[in-house]
Every structure is written in structure tokens, then in C-alpha cells.
Design a protein around this motif. Structure first.
Motif, PDB file in Angstrom:
ATOM      1  N   TYR A 112      14.581 -44.652   7.932  1.00 44.86           N
ATOM      2  CA  TYR A 112      14.265 -46.069   7.826  1.00 44.86           C
ATOM      3  C   TYR A 112      13.728 -46.379   6.430  1.00 44.86           C
ATOM      4  N   ARG A 113      14.241 -47.462   5.838  1.00 45.29           N
ATOM      5  CA  ARG A 113      13.750 -47.905   4.527  1.00 45.29           C
ATOM      6  C   ARG A 113      13.368 -49.374   4.614  1.00 45.29           C
ATOM      7  N   GLN A 114      12.327 -49.716   3.882  1.00 44.24           N
ATOM      8  CA  GLN A 114      11.814 -51.085   3.853  1.00 44.24           C
ATOM      9  C   GLN A 114      11.350 -51.385   2.430  1.00 44.24           C
ATOM     10  N   ARG A 115      11.737 -52.502   1.901  1.00 44.87           N
ATOM     11  CA  ARG A 115      11.240 -52.857   0.566  1.00 44.87           C
ATOM     12  C   ARG A 115      11.049 -54.365   0.456  1.00 44.87           C
ATOM     13  N   ALA A 116       9.941 -54.727  -0.154  1.00 40.86           N
ATOM     14  CA  ALA A 116       9.653 -56.113  -0.496  1.00 40.86           C
ATOM     15  C   ALA A 116       9.843 -56.251  -1.999  1.00 40.86           C
ATOM     16  N   VAL A 117      10.565 -57.278  -2.407  1.00 41.59           N
ATOM     17  CA  VAL A 117      10.905 -57.470  -3.821  1.00 41.59           C
ATOM     18  C   VAL A 117      10.447 -58.871  -4.239  1.00 41.59           C
ATOM     19  N   PHE A 118       9.802 -58.945  -5.405  1.00 43.64           N
ATOM     20  CA  PHE A 118       9.294 -60.227  -5.887  1.00 43.64           C
ATOM     21  C   PHE A 118       9.638 -60.404  -7.353  1.00 43.64           C
ATOM     22  N   LEU A 119      10.275 -61.522  -7.648  1.00 40.73           N
ATOM     23  CA  LEU A 119      10.593 -61.901  -9.027  1.00 40.73           C
ATOM     24  C   LEU A 119       9.618 -63.001  -9.430  1.00 40.73           C
ATOM     25  N   PRO A 120       8.580 -62.684 -10.233  1.00 43.20           N
ATOM     26  CA  PRO A 120       7.545 -63.676 -10.532  1.00 43.20           C
ATOM     27  C   PRO A 120       8.027 -64.740 -11.502  1.00 43.20           C
ATOM     28  N   SER A 121       7.410 -65.919 -11.376  1.00 44.54           N
ATOM     29  CA  SER A 121       7.673 -67.005 -12.305  1.00 44.54           C
ATOM     30  C   SER A 121       6.423 -67.204 -13.159  1.00 44.54           C
TER      31      SER A 121
ATOM     32  N   SER B 151      14.049 -60.070 -15.696  1.00 39.93           N
ATOM     33  CA  SER B 151      12.911 -59.477 -16.399  1.00 39.93           C
ATOM     34  C   SER B 151      12.041 -58.713 -15.413  1.00 39.93           C
ATOM     35  N   THR B 152      10.769 -59.053 -15.334  1.00 37.64           N
ATOM     36  CA  THR B 152       9.830 -58.309 -14.498  1.00 37.64           C
ATOM     37  C   THR B 152      10.163 -58.450 -13.014  1.00 37.64           C
ATOM     38  N   VAL B 153      10.172 -57.337 -12.318  1.00 38.82           N
ATOM     39  CA  VAL B 153      10.410 -57.329 -10.880  1.00 38.82           C
ATOM     40  C   VAL B 153       9.366 -56.414 -10.246  1.00 38.82           C
ATOM     41  N   PHE B 154       8.685 -56.936  -9.209  1.00 35.82           N
ATOM     42  CA  PHE B 154       7.720 -56.127  -8.464  1.00 35.82           C
ATOM     43  C   PHE B 154       8.346 -55.695  -7.151  1.00 35.82           C
ATOM     44  N   GLU B 155       8.011 -54.483  -6.710  1.00 32.21           N
ATOM     45  CA  GLU B 155       8.601 -53.957  -5.483  1.00 32.21           C
ATOM     46  C   GLU B 155       7.592 -53.122  -4.723  1.00 32.21           C
ATOM     47  N   ASP B 156       7.604 -53.267  -3.418  1.00 32.80           N
ATOM     48  CA  ASP B 156       6.828 -52.400  -2.529  1.00 32.80           C
ATOM     49  C   ASP B 156       7.826 -51.741  -1.589  1.00 32.80           C
ATOM     50  N   ALA B 157       7.979 -50.423  -1.686  1.00 31.78           N
ATOM     51  CA  ALA B 157       8.986 -49.692  -0.904  1.00 31.78           C
ATOM     52  C   ALA B 157       8.311 -48.702   0.036  1.00 31.78           C
TER      53      ALA B 157
END
Length: 518
Positions: free
Chosen positions: A458-467, A335-341
Motif C-alpha cells: 500500500y502506498r499513500q502520498r499527499a502532494v502540495f504545490l504552494p502558491s 517549482s517547489t513541491v511538498f510531499e508526504d509519502a
């Protein structure tokens, strides 16, 4: 006796990761069972063994793993597992026992914990005993080696002793620091295990193993202090410091998280010393004798200072679960996924960028805001998480399954991509991924691009799957901090790579003025 065909379960763990190559050196054919074989891909001995995928809780997987095997080493322990770990450990042991019996395995070897008879044991130690009994009842000749605290570079017991001693000039401690223990050097544990592979079929039973020194636990701390060149610490036993409270204390002042501190402390609630030496008639001590406690500490310190750590307690997954798919991967249907790229194009070569990526964390830090990382790490320790103290196994090299502070290496494509999975306490699941590739038309590591020309991306990403709602609120509350942290991280990693690349190209090339990693 000629070499045997050997199966090692727990080869990604502290003991198993050291045992497998020694069994190869002893002339045995080794098969390693792992739920995630990728975690063994970068082991120095991986090409010398057969690695098979399988789950010990799946009977069919275990039956396939033991086919054609003479000796099974069962080295899986739920040191950091939650839930009903005792039930899971016993189910795994029964699967191993049944499969070994059916396949005609000649021997099972299990490493258990040294414990007193007739005492009420902690849940973890009681589970070790139950697993040993299940294997002994398998109908297959079995040897259960019952060892006390293991001292060696990378062992959880050693790190708990070391950090408690180094951090605290005065040691308020629970009453069990007065209890007697019989530490054993990891090299001696491995000696007994390797020799057990060649025992005749009529050897069966449980045997105590321990080093030559019987000490109070408090004496192990001051023995470490002497070897480390530190003043000995005054120790004051406190009757009110329960095992649970003690585990919180250990969690705060050492890299050992509460989930691992609890079973370690549970094994210290009683005197744990060798009560019989029947093992000497079965497996003689190593040539030169067993290693004394202070010698074991000295050897561990030498190995750690040299960066020569074969395996570590950090290799054990905090969740005890296989790798999750990254939520933004094509095969994810969540479902919802947050990302900082973040992305950067740089004049540094892909090799230079990769070296900075692979060495991230630990002593080099995270190239952003050290204070914010420290505060987050402390908060994680306060709620029983792993915090930042775990550091790294190796300062510059990583392999799948390694820890990097509160992250674990979930995937590494050397020279191209590093994916870390978070093991801190968060209301959801989190990853951070770093990758680099050459700019179109420029070779990965050549020097053909002119001065100032873009050479890699260069690529960088933070990914968060909230509960649930808590996870969403957690992410939204951190958006301003993430903007600062991740923007600085991307810029400083690229700047560090450019500075490193300038050094590679010779002293005549002046590198940019860059702050050191943080």
C-alpha cells in the motif's frame, strides 16, 4: 419519427448525466462532448454513446463536435464558476450557435431558468437569459425551456431545502422565503428535454415549464419536513438578511458551497412561476400528469436512501477547469513541491485494500483524527469553501469527476490507484493519492500466500504545490499535524483491509482488533 443524431454538452453535469441515457433509450444516436472524457468512462451508459473531447470555448472543437448532428442539447451552466462567467457562457453559446448553423443542425435545445419579465435579475439568471437569446438568434430552430427549482435526488435545490429543514428547528430566513416558486421534478424536466429532440423544425421560442404546485419557498421547506417525517419548522422572515449573507448561511448549514448557493438564492429573489402554458401545445405533459412537489420529494428521498443517485450537482467542478497534472509526475516542470509519502506491506489482498481505498470519505471518514478533519472542514466553509458536507455520490463506488467531501476524483485506475484533487480553500494546489499492488510473486487477489505472508503493498502520498510564501507557510505549519494524520491514515487503512480480508476468508479466520474507520 426515427431516431436523430444528438450532441449533448454538459453530459458530466446533473441534468446531462441523466439525459444522455434516456436519449439512447428513446432511439437516438448520442454523442457527448466533454473537456475531460475520462469523467464519463465509468458512467453506466458510456458504452452506448460516442464520447468526444473538446472545449466549448474553442470554436474548432465545437465545429468538430456538431459534424453530422441533428440536435444539439446545450446544458452547460457556470453554477460555480468565478471570474467573468457571463462572458464565458455567452462565448460558448455563440460558438455552439455558429457551428450548428454552419453544420446544418436541425434543432438546438437549451435549459434555462424560470424568471419574471421586466425585473432586475441576478447575474447568473441574467446570464441564462442572454445565452437563450443568443441561441434563439442562431438561425437554427431552437427551443429554450425555462424551468424553476429542480427537485430530484442529487439536485442542489433539493439538497439546500433538505439540509436547511433538517438542521434548523427554527428558521430565521430572508424575506424571499415568502416569494412564490413553482418547483419541477427532475423526471418532468427530462420528459420535456427528451421530447424536444423530436420536435418538428417549425417549433422555435422560449417556453415556461413547471410542476403543478405553486408554493412559497418556505412552504417547500415544510413540505419536505412532512415527507421526511420531521415536525414543520416555524419560519421568521428577516428583512436584513441580504442574498450575500443568506449564501453564507446556506454555505455553513448545508453541503451546498457558497459559489453554488449564490446563483440558487439569486433565482429566488422574485416570484418565479409559470406565466404561460404554451408548452402543452408543443410537448404534452407526461402520461399520468406532472409530478407534484411532495411526490417529487418523496421520490428523491427513496432514491437517496437506496443509494440510487444517477447524477449530482457535486459532479460540477468547483474550479470549472480540467484536471491538473500531479506536480510529482514526470511531465511536471514546476517549482517547489511538498510531499508526504507513507507505505505499508500487508497480509491483506489487493482486492481487500482497494475496497477500503475506494470507499474512503463520506460516512466512513478518513481513518485518522475525526476532530481535526471536522475543524478543517468548518474553517473551509467559513471562508466560502466546500467543506466536508458534500460527501459522496455512492458509498462504495467512485468514478472520475465524483466528489469525496472536499476532494474530487481526478483519476481512478480501478483496483490499483485513486487520485483526489483538493477543492478546499488553500494557498496552492493539493492532491492525495492511494495505490496498491501485489507483492512480487503473489497474485493480485489469490489466496496462495500462507497465513501471515505479505500479499500487497500500500502506498499513500499527499502532494502540495504552494502558491508564494503563504503556501509555504501553510504547509510548514501543518507538518506536525500531517505526521499524525497521514501516519494514522496509512495504518488504519491497512488494518481495515486486513480485517475485511479476514471476513472474506471465512469465520474460522480471526481478524485483528481494529477500530472502525474515522
Amino acid at each position: 419519427m426515427s431516431g436523430r443524431r444528438v450532441l449533448v454538452t454538459g453530459a458530466t453535469g446533473y441534468i446531462g448525466g441523466r439525459l444522455a441515457p434516456r436519449l439512447v433509450e428513446a432511439g437516438h444516436e448520442v454523442r457527448a462532448l466533454a473537456r475531460d472524457p475520462g469523467r464519463l468512462r465509468d458512467a453506466s451508459w458510456a458504452d452506448a454513446v460516442e464520447v468526444v473531447a473538446g472545449d466549448l470555448e474553442v470554436a474548432a472543437d465545437v465545429r468538430r463536435a456538431v459534424e453530422g448532428i441533428d440536435v444539439v442539447f446545450h446544458l452547460v451552466h457556470a453554477m460555480a464558476a468565478g471570474g467573468d462567467f457571463a462572458k464565458a457562457e455567452l462565448a460558448q453559446a455563440r460558438n455552439v450557435a455558429a457551428a450548428a448553423k454552419q453544420a446544418g443542425v436541425r434543432r438546438i435545445v437549451y435549459l434555462s431558468g424560470l424568471h419574471p419579465e421586466g425585473e432586475h435579475l441576478s447575474k447568473h439568471l441574467a446570464s441564462r437569459v442572454a445565452v437563450g437569446e443568443a441561441l434563439l438568434a442562431s438561425g437554427v430552430p431552437t427551443i429554450v425551456l425555462e424551468a424553476g427549482i429542480v427537485i430530484g435526488s442529487g439536485s442542489a435545490s433539493f439538497e439546500m431545502i433538505r439540509h436547511l429543514t433538517e438542521v434548523l428547528p427554527y428558521m430565521p430566513a430572508p424575506r424571499w422565503v415568502r416569494n412564490f416558486v413553482q418547483p419541477i421534478a427532475v423526471r418532468d424536466v427530462l420528459h420535456y428535454l427528451v421530447e424536444a429532440a423530436s420536435l418538428p423544425d417549425d417549433v422555435h421560442g422560449a417556453f415556461d415549464v413547471g410542476g403543478p404546485d405553486v408554493l412559497r419557498y418556505g412552504q417547500t421547506m415544510n413540505g419536505y419536513a412532512v415527507e421526511a417525517g420531521l415536525p414543520q419548522r416555524p419560519i421568521a422572515p428577516l428583512p436584513v438578511l441580504t442574498p450575500w449573507l443568506a449564501s453564507q448561511w446556506v454555505n455553513l448549514v448545508t453541503p451546498v458551497p457558497r459559489a453554488i448557493a449564490i446563483p440558487l438564492i439569486g433565482s429566488l429573489l422574485h416570484d418565479c412561476v409559470v406565466e404561460e402554458r404554451r408548452i402543452d401545445a408543443v410537448i404534452p405533459p407526461p402520461e399520468g400528469g406532472l409530478t407534484g412537489y411532495r411526490d417529487a420529494v418523496r421520490l428523491a428521498l427513496v432514491r437517496e436512501r437506496a443509494g440510487d443517485i444517477e447524477s449530482s450537482w457535486r459532479s460540477a467542478s468547483a474550479a470549472g477547469a480540467p484536471a491538473d497534472p500531479l506536480p510529482s509526475d514526470p511531465d511536471w516542470s514546476g517549482s517547489t513541491v511538498f510531499e508526504d509519502a507513507r507505505e505499508r506491506t500487508t497480509t491483506a489482498s489487493t482486492d481487500a485494500v482497494w475496497r477500503v481505498i475506494e470507499a474512503i470519505g463520506g460516512e466512513r471518514g478518513w481513518y485518522s483524527v475525526p476532530l481535526l478533519w471536522s475543524i478543517r472542514g468548518l474553517a473551509d466553509r467559513l471562508v466560502g469553501g466546500v467543506g466536508l458536507r458534500r460527501g459522496r455520490r455512492d458509498p462504495v463506488s467512485l468514478r472520475e469527476g465524483d466528489t469525496v467531501d472536499w476532494w474530487r476524483v481526478e483519476r481512478i485506475d480501478r483496483g490499483r490507484m485513486l487520485r483526489l484533487r483538493a477543492e478546499m480553500k488553500v494557498p496552492g494546489r493539493a492532491w492525495i493519492e492511494f495505490s496498491v499492488e501485489p507483492v512480487a510473486g503473489v497474485a493480485a487477489a489469490d489466496g496462495t500466500a500462507g497465513s501471515g505472508a505479505a500479499r500487497s503493498h500500500y502506498r499513500q502520498r499527499a502532494v502540495f504545490l504552494p502558491s508564494g510564501l503563504a503556501g509555504r507557510l501553510y504547509w510548514w505549519s501543518l507538518v506536525p499535524a500531517h505526521h499524525v494524520i497521514f501516519e494514522l491514515m496509512a495504518g488504519r487503512i491497512v488494518a481495515a483491509a486486513e480485517a475485511e480480508g479476514a471476513q472474506d476468508e471465512g469465520p474460522e479466520v480471526e481478524g485483528p482488533d481494529v477500530e472502525g474507520p474515522r
